[in-house]
Write an enzyme that holds these catalytic residues in place. Structure first.
Site, PDB file in Angstrom:
ATOM      1  N   ASP A 135     -15.311 109.175  93.655  1.00 53.77           N
ATOM      2  CA  ASP A 135     -14.828 110.533  93.386  1.00 53.77           C
ATOM      3  C   ASP A 135     -14.821 111.353  94.670  1.00 53.77           C
ATOM      4  OD1 ASP A 135     -13.979 112.781  92.064  1.00 53.77           O
ATOM      5  OD2 ASP A 135     -15.927 113.230  91.130  1.00 53.77           O
ATOM      6  N   GLY A 230     -16.997 119.172  93.799  1.00 46.89           N
ATOM      7  CA  GLY A 230     -16.356 119.142  95.099  1.00 46.89           C
ATOM      8  C   GLY A 230     -17.165 119.762  96.212  1.00 46.89           C
TER       9      GLY A 230
END
Length: 273
Positions: A135, A230
């Site tokens: 990811d 993130g």
């Protein structure tokens, strides 16, 4: 790349089922562990148990305004070169605008703020949306950021260099500050200290110790959750992880950056003019 771990059977006494419990109680207890198999962190952001960061004390932080279809989302990210930002692959969208030098994201026009559109979005070629493995996404900015006292890069780790369990690191983001059912996000950057754990503390399906980190002592309740996605896990002065996924309470799962250093360098070299 090592295979993803299968979830371990619960071995704690709190999962034991007394013989006299009703069928409904038994069903509830059996369903509770299943809640921890789901990646709840996508598309939101919250710092739980933290505090407001000192303005511009984290000049590498990036706020991502993401458009996907007719909906807008937000994620975190971090500046690793004048024209590159790292974030999670599940933060992808049709159009992404990066804000650098921000503290209060409601102040859209500020002297210290730099808003730059993303020209290239490169997710890892082996990113798996179902398992959140690999990811990680690299964003190339349409123009280079102007580095100064409010906007700067953060260092990346050495390849395969692991963070020792027990290390205290920190995370930051602009998301919610109360877990679950609270939809008001913080307008100013929030931060919290978190502890790196042993891999076997994350007994989640699809957890992969090669590409993921287990972070957040469940006894302290300090965590990131939906949508600080993130953002960087910072240990000392180095970004060691990326907020990725996990349940509503710690520990959470972070992308292990040291695994992806060759991919990051290779991708940046390919995109550089």
């Amino acid at each position: 790349m090592g295979p993803a771990k299968s979830i371990k059977p619960p071995g704690r006494s709190r999962y034991a089922i007394p013989a006299l419990m009703s069928n409904i109680q038994v069903q509830i207890l059996l369903l509770l562990p299943m809640a921890f198999l789901l990646p709840h962190r996508a598309w939101a952001g919250e710092i739980i148990g933290g505090r407001e960061a000192q303005p511009h004390s984290r000049p590498y932080m990036a706020y991502l305004d993401i458009q996907r279809g007719n909906k807008n989302h937000s994620c975190g990210g971090f500046l690793v070169a004048e024209n590159f930002v790292l974030t999670a692959a599940h933060c992808n969208g049709d159009k992404i605008t990066v804000s650098l030098g921000a503290h209060n994201i409601k102040q859209r026009v500020a002297e210290k703020l730099q808003k730059i559109t993303v020209s290239e979005k490169i997710s890892h070629e082996n990113y798996n949306k179902a398992t959140n493995n690999n990811d990680i996404m690299l964003l190339q900015l349409a123009e280079s950021a102007k580095l100064n006292g409010w906007v700067d890069t953060i260092a990346l780790p050495r390849t395969r260099k692991r963070v020792n369990p027990g290390t205290i690191c920190s995370i930051a983001g602009w998301g919610r500050t109360v877990a679950r059912n609270q939809f008001t996000k913080a307008t100013t950057l929030q931060e919290v200290d978190v502890e790196v754990l042993e891999d076997d503390e994350c007994m989640y399906r699809h957890y992969n110790a090669f590409t993921m980190m287990c972070v957040g002592n469940p006894e302290k309740g300090k965590d990131s959750a939906k949508g600080d996605s993130g953002g960087p896990l910072v240990c000392g002065k180095t970004a060691q992880g990326i907020v990725s996924w996990g349940p509503y309470s710690p520990p959470g799962v972070y992308t292990r950056l040291s695994t992806f250093i060759p991919w990051i360098r290779r991708t940046m070299r390919r995109l550089q003019p």
